[in-house]
Enzyme design. Structure first.
Site, PDB file in Angstrom:
ATOM      1  N   ARG A 172       0.830  -1.208   0.000  1.00 34.38           N
ATOM      2  CA  ARG A 172       0.000   0.000   0.000  1.00 34.38           C
ATOM      3  C   ARG A 172       0.867   1.262   0.000  1.00 34.38           C
ATOM      4  O   ARG A 172       0.441   2.311  -0.441  1.00 34.38           O
ATOM      5  CB  ARG A 172      -0.881   0.036   1.262  1.00 34.38           C
ATOM      6  CG  ARG A 172      -2.016  -0.946   1.277  1.00 34.38           C
ATOM      7  CD  ARG A 172      -2.649  -1.014   2.657  1.00 34.38           C
ATOM      8  NE  ARG A 172      -3.207   0.222   3.156  1.00 34.38           N
ATOM      9  CZ  ARG A 172      -4.427   0.686   2.899  1.00 34.38           C
ATOM     10  NH1 ARG A 172      -5.228  -0.005   2.114  1.00 34.38           N
ATOM     11  NH2 ARG A 172      -4.859   1.816   3.413  1.00 34.38           N
ATOM     12  N   ARG A 208      -0.227   5.684  16.320  1.00 41.95           N
ATOM     13  CA  ARG A 208      -0.110   7.039  15.754  1.00 41.95           C
ATOM     14  C   ARG A 208      -0.869   8.052  16.588  1.00 41.95           C
ATOM     15  O   ARG A 208      -1.773   7.689  17.348  1.00 41.95           O
ATOM     16  CB  ARG A 208      -0.566   7.075  14.292  1.00 41.95           C
ATOM     17  CG  ARG A 208      -1.851   6.359  13.991  1.00 41.95           C
ATOM     18  CD  ARG A 208      -2.065   6.202  12.464  1.00 41.95           C
ATOM     19  NE  ARG A 208      -3.240   5.374  12.199  1.00 41.95           N
ATOM     20  CZ  ARG A 208      -3.603   4.914  11.018  1.00 41.95           C
ATOM     21  NH1 ARG A 208      -2.883   5.186   9.950  1.00 41.95           N
ATOM     22  NH2 ARG A 208      -4.682   4.168  10.870  1.00 41.95           N
ATOM     23  N   GLU A 247      -4.006   6.398  18.877  1.00 44.02           N
ATOM     24  CA  GLU A 247      -4.671   5.210  18.314  1.00 44.02           C
ATOM     25  C   GLU A 247      -3.977   3.945  18.828  1.00 44.02           C
ATOM     26  O   GLU A 247      -2.803   3.719  18.539  1.00 44.02           O
ATOM     27  CB  GLU A 247      -4.574   5.314  16.787  1.00 44.02           C
ATOM     28  CG  GLU A 247      -5.522   4.425  16.047  1.00 44.02           C
ATOM     29  CD  GLU A 247      -5.518   4.748  14.557  1.00 44.02           C
ATOM     30  OE1 GLU A 247      -5.675   5.929  14.162  1.00 44.02           O
ATOM     31  OE2 GLU A 247      -5.329   3.809  13.763  1.00 44.02           O
ATOM     32  N   ASP A 302     -10.176   0.836   0.810  1.00 44.70           N
ATOM     33  CA  ASP A 302     -10.206   2.266   1.101  1.00 44.70           C
ATOM     34  C   ASP A 302     -11.564   2.822   0.657  1.00 44.70           C
ATOM     35  O   ASP A 302     -12.331   2.141  -0.037  1.00 44.70           O
ATOM     36  CB  ASP A 302      -9.067   2.977   0.372  1.00 44.70           C
ATOM     37  CG  ASP A 302      -7.742   2.814   1.109  1.00 44.70           C
ATOM     38  OD1 ASP A 302      -7.769   2.760   2.354  1.00 44.70           O
ATOM     39  OD2 ASP A 302      -6.692   2.739   0.448  1.00 44.70           O
TER      40      ASP A 302
HETATM   41  P1  FAD Z   1     -18.479   0.835   7.578  1.00 43.06           P
HETATM   42  O1  FAD Z   1     -18.061   2.250   7.443  1.00 43.06           O
HETATM   43  O2  FAD Z   1     -17.862  -0.045   8.531  1.00 43.06           O
HETATM   44  O3  FAD Z   1     -20.058   0.773   7.670  1.00 43.06           O
HETATM   45  C1  FAD Z   1     -20.771  -0.369   8.046  1.00 43.06           C
HETATM   46  C2  FAD Z   1     -21.911   0.076   8.953  1.00 43.06           C
HETATM   47  O4  FAD Z   1     -22.751  -1.051   9.193  1.00 43.06           O
HETATM   48  C3  FAD Z   1     -21.431   0.559  10.326  1.00 43.06           C
HETATM   49  O5  FAD Z   1     -21.895   1.878  10.545  1.00 43.06           O
HETATM   50  C4  FAD Z   1     -22.041  -0.443  11.300  1.00 43.06           C
HETATM   51  O6  FAD Z   1     -22.457   0.142  12.509  1.00 43.06           O
HETATM   52  C5  FAD Z   1     -23.230  -0.968  10.507  1.00 43.06           C
HETATM   53  N1  FAD Z   1     -23.656  -2.310  10.921  1.00 43.06           N
HETATM   54  C6  FAD Z   1     -22.921  -3.427  10.960  1.00 43.06           C
HETATM   55  N2  FAD Z   1     -23.664  -4.446  11.382  1.00 43.06           N
HETATM   56  C7  FAD Z   1     -24.900  -3.974  11.624  1.00 43.06           C
HETATM   57  C8  FAD Z   1     -26.113  -4.559  12.104  1.00 43.06           C
HETATM   58  N3  FAD Z   1     -26.187  -5.842  12.442  1.00 43.06           N
HETATM   59  N4  FAD Z   1     -27.201  -3.771  12.238  1.00 43.06           N
HETATM   60  C9  FAD Z   1     -27.138  -2.453  11.929  1.00 43.06           C
HETATM   61  N5  FAD Z   1     -26.028  -1.859  11.475  1.00 43.06           N
HETATM   62  C10 FAD Z   1     -24.920  -2.614  11.323  1.00 43.06           C
HETATM   63  N6  FAD Z   1     -10.043   4.751   3.735  1.00 43.06           N
HETATM   64  C11 FAD Z   1      -9.478   5.693   2.952  1.00 43.06           C
HETATM   65  O7  FAD Z   1      -9.813   5.797   1.762  1.00 43.06           O
HETATM   66  N7  FAD Z   1      -8.550   6.576   3.456  1.00 43.06           N
HETATM   67  C12 FAD Z   1      -8.157   6.532   4.756  1.00 43.06           C
HETATM   68  O8  FAD Z   1      -7.335   7.344   5.187  1.00 43.06           O
HETATM   69  C13 FAD Z   1      -8.745   5.531   5.605  1.00 43.06           C
HETATM   70  N8  FAD Z   1      -8.383   5.450   6.898  1.00 43.06           N
HETATM   71  C14 FAD Z   1      -8.966   4.506   7.694  1.00 43.06           C
HETATM   72  C15 FAD Z   1      -8.576   4.462   9.030  1.00 43.06           C
HETATM   73  C16 FAD Z   1      -9.154   3.527   9.874  1.00 43.06           C
HETATM   74  C17 FAD Z   1      -8.744   3.483  11.317  1.00 43.06           C
HETATM   75  C18 FAD Z   1     -10.125   2.601   9.366  1.00 43.06           C
HETATM   76  C19 FAD Z   1     -10.741   1.563  10.265  1.00 43.06           C
HETATM   77  C20 FAD Z   1     -10.500   2.643   8.044  1.00 43.06           C
HETATM   78  C21 FAD Z   1      -9.919   3.586   7.187  1.00 43.06           C
HETATM   79  N9  FAD Z   1     -10.289   3.694   5.843  1.00 43.06           N
HETATM   80  C22 FAD Z   1      -9.709   4.649   5.041  1.00 43.06           C
HETATM   81  C23 FAD Z   1     -11.271   2.764   5.241  1.00 43.06           C
HETATM   82  C24 FAD Z   1     -12.717   3.289   5.261  1.00 43.06           C
HETATM   83  O9  FAD Z   1     -13.112   3.536   6.594  1.00 43.06           O
HETATM   84  C25 FAD Z   1     -13.625   2.237   4.648  1.00 43.06           C
HETATM   85  O10 FAD Z   1     -13.208   1.877   3.356  1.00 43.06           O
HETATM   86  C26 FAD Z   1     -15.103   2.657   4.540  1.00 43.06           C
HETATM   87  O11 FAD Z   1     -15.506   3.565   5.513  1.00 43.06           O
HETATM   88  C27 FAD Z   1     -15.938   1.398   4.633  1.00 43.06           C
HETATM   89  O12 FAD Z   1     -17.289   1.654   4.396  1.00 43.06           O
HETATM   90  P2  FAD Z   1     -18.355   0.497   4.596  1.00 43.06           P
HETATM   91  O13 FAD Z   1     -19.695   1.109   4.319  1.00 43.06           O
HETATM   92  O14 FAD Z   1     -17.959  -0.695   3.841  1.00 43.06           O
HETATM   93  O15 FAD Z   1     -18.226   0.072   6.125  1.00 43.06           O
HETATM   94  N1  UDP Z   2       3.229   0.688   7.987  1.00 42.23           N
HETATM   95  C1  UDP Z   2       4.438   0.641   8.656  1.00 42.23           C
HETATM   96  N2  UDP Z   2       4.950   1.789   9.187  1.00 42.23           N
HETATM   97  C2  UDP Z   2       4.312   2.980   9.082  1.00 42.23           C
HETATM   98  C3  UDP Z   2       3.084   3.030   8.391  1.00 42.23           C
HETATM   99  C4  UDP Z   2       2.561   1.859   7.866  1.00 42.23           C
HETATM  100  O1  UDP Z   2       5.024  -0.416   8.783  1.00 42.23           O
HETATM  101  O2  UDP Z   2       4.829   3.989   9.592  1.00 42.23           O
HETATM  102  C5  UDP Z   2       2.691  -0.576   7.429  1.00 42.23           C
HETATM  103  C6  UDP Z   2       1.783  -1.293   8.440  1.00 42.23           C
HETATM  104  O3  UDP Z   2       1.924  -2.682   8.248  1.00 42.23           O
HETATM  105  C7  UDP Z   2       0.407  -0.838   8.002  1.00 42.23           C
HETATM  106  C8  UDP Z   2       0.571  -0.805   6.484  1.00 42.23           C
HETATM  107  O4  UDP Z   2       1.906  -0.327   6.287  1.00 42.23           O
HETATM  108  O5  UDP Z   2      -0.604  -1.729   8.426  1.00 42.23           O
HETATM  109  C9  UDP Z   2      -0.421   0.058   5.747  1.00 42.23           C
HETATM  110  O6  UDP Z   2      -0.311   1.374   6.234  1.00 42.23           O
HETATM  111  P1  UDP Z   2      -1.501   2.424   6.081  1.00 42.23           P
HETATM  112  O7  UDP Z   2      -1.004   3.736   6.566  1.00 42.23           O
HETATM  113  O8  UDP Z   2      -2.033   2.345   4.698  1.00 42.23           O
HETATM  114  O9  UDP Z   2      -2.564   1.817   7.118  1.00 42.23           O
HETATM  115  P2  UDP Z   2      -4.028   2.294   7.555  1.00 42.23           P
HETATM  116  O10 UDP Z   2      -4.053   3.801   7.457  1.00 42.23           O
HETATM  117  O11 UDP Z   2      -4.984   1.609   6.627  1.00 42.23           O
HETATM  118  O12 UDP Z   2      -4.115   1.805   8.949  1.00 42.23           O
END
Ligand code: FAD
Ligand code: UDP
Length: 368
Positions: free
Chosen positions: A172, A280, A300, A350
């Site tokens: 990634r 982070r 986090e 993503d």
């Molecule tokens: P979700 O957003 O998980 O939505 C699913 C929903 O279903 C939830 O609100 C949940 O409550 C609901 N649900 C589940 N089961 C039930 C049930 N039984 N009844 C009622 N409701 C239910 N993507 C990026 O592009 N850039 C980023 O920088 C990035 N950073 C991220 C950082 C973190 C920490 C995480 C966890 C993800 C990150 N992502 C990022 C990914 C991004 O969050 C996801 O791709 C996207 O939000 C997923 O959307 P979704 O609708 O599939 O799932």
């Molecule tokens: N990663 C790492 N060092 C860093 C940042 C990322 O080793 O400083 C690795 C780690 O395994 C992580 C992966 O790269 O899970 C993907 O990073 P990304 O920032 O895309 O993760 P996300 O934002 O989805 O948690």
């Protein structure tokens, strides 16, 4: 006669895009979520005028002009470019791995010198066909970067040895022989001006929404409301965990409101050593170039997932892929239900990929 054409379980991006597109095609949709807000993991909470990314930092990026135009039709995006900094035992390094990082580590000044240094370390490690995250990382950037910036961060994040994780996770991150700290290679990138809620609220205009509703608590009643169910929750939960539980990685977010204007000078600082328990610190105001007198920071902490915790990341290793494939086969046989999203497809998606997946499913479903 049912009240709705579609009952959508989960008001995250996948469910919201589906709801929007079905509504545009004249269908009646009800979307439910067990949380008390829409948006799923992209939801923002406003604290002291700062949009706090409640479920982790979210930076939108895509190479697909259609998806970029799609999200911009709901909300304008700013020019934010993600350039995280890594803190390894107090020393700062630029990410992703680029000429700035190589200079900070080895004092090399040219791409040729940096490539030679990496090649020497890769040769010494003797890896020719990388089979896991550790081997993949070393073969891309050598052992120094692996030891300082990857190994401990990865093992904290995933709670597993880097040798037990799939190689794709580290792919990634870009590796560049230019002085360019942009974390992504995609053509388009930014943060919605005013936060992500504007995007999800735009998508859900004209859609009936019920919050605090768990599909599994009122399943029969909810299923009776609509012709078709769109399910975006955990796929193993839908099928009563009959093939066992899929593993997820969870997180704990510790938010602090600080009475100072600027805490760390950057939205994202990664802590890549093994002793610091968090991965982070996010300083949310920098996503929108905020000038508020206060600031909100989030530590986090990665956590093992167990029932009841939030399933943030699917663990796409061989063991879980095998279990997932059994659920996928069940899903293919399930009549009147559409499955999609990060939890139902069990994919490390993503946001742009989630939107792409939902738009594709809409086209297939409506025969377009
Ligand atoms: P979700 O957003 O998980 O939505 C699913 C929903 O279903 C939830 O609100 C949940 O409550 C609901 N649900 C589940 N089961 C039930 C049930 N039984 N009844 C009622 N409701 C239910 N993507 C990026 O592009 N850039 C980023 O920088 C990035 N950073 C991220 C950082 C973190 C920490 C995480 C966890 C993800 C990150 N992502 C990022 C990914 C991004 O969050 C996801 O791709 C996207 O939000 C997923 O959307 P979704 O609708 O599939 O799932
Ligand atoms: N990663 C790492 N060092 C860093 C940042 C990322 O080793 O400083 C690795 C780690 O395994 C992580 C992966 O790269 O899970 C993907 O990073 P990304 O920032 O895309 O993760 P996300 O934002 O989805 O948690």
């Amino acid at each position: 006669m049912k009240n709705y054409d579609y009952l959508i379980v989960g008001a995250g991006l996948w469910g919201s895009v589906f709801a929007h597109e079905a509504t545009n095609r004249g269908k009646k949709c009800l979307i439910v979520d067990r949380r008390t807000h829409t948006g799923g993991n992209v939801y923002c909470e406003n604290i002291e005028g700062i949009n706090v990314h409640k479920y982790g930092a979210h930076i939108f990026h895509t190479n697909d002009k259609e998806i970029w135009d799609y999200v911009n039709s709901f909300v304008e995006f700013n020019r934010y470019t993600n350039s995280p900094v890594a803190n390894y035992n107090g020393a700062l390094y630029n990410l992703p791995f680029n000429m700035n990082t190589f200079y900070q580590l080895w004092k090399v000044r040219t791409p040729e010198e940096a490539k030679a240094k990496i090649a020497e370390q890769v040769k010494e490690a003797g890896i020719t066909d990388p089979q896991n995250l550790e081997e993949q990382a070393i073969s891309l950037v050598g052992t120094d970067i692996y030891e300082k910036l990857i190994k401990a961060y990865t093992e904290k994040q995933w709670g597993r040895k880097a040798t037990e994780l799939p190689a794709f996770i580290i792919k990634r991150l870009p590796v560049r022989f230019t002085f360019d700290n942009n974390y992504f290679n995609d053509r388009y990138q930014g943060i919605p001006i005013g936060g992500y809620n504007k995007l999800t609220e735009g998508l859900l205009k004209g859609v009936d929404v019920k919050l605090g509703v768990d599909f599994f608590k009122d399943r029969a009643e909810l299923e009776a409301l609509a012709e078709t169910i769109v399910y975006t929750g955990q796929i193993d939960e839908y099928f009563g965990f009959q093939h066992g539980q899929l593993e997820y990685r969870s997180l704990r977010f510790d938010n602090q409101l600080l009475d100072q204007e600027n805490y760390q000078g950057n939205a994202v600082v990664n802590y890549t050593d093994g002793e610091t328990p968090f991965t982070r610190i996010i300083e949310h105001k920098h996503f929108e170039f905020g000038t508020q007198p206060k600031t909100v920071i989030t530590h986090e902490y990665p956590q093992e997932w167990s029932k009841g915790a939030e399933p943030y990341y699917p663990v796409n290793d061989d063991k879980n892929t095998e279990v997932f494939n059994k659920y996928k086969a069940l899903a293919a046989e399930e009549k009147g239900v559409i499955f999609g999203g990060r939890l139902a497809e069990y994919r490390y998606y993503d946001m742009h990929q989630v939107i792409g997946s939902a738009l594709k499913k809409v086209k297939v479903h409506f025969g377009e």
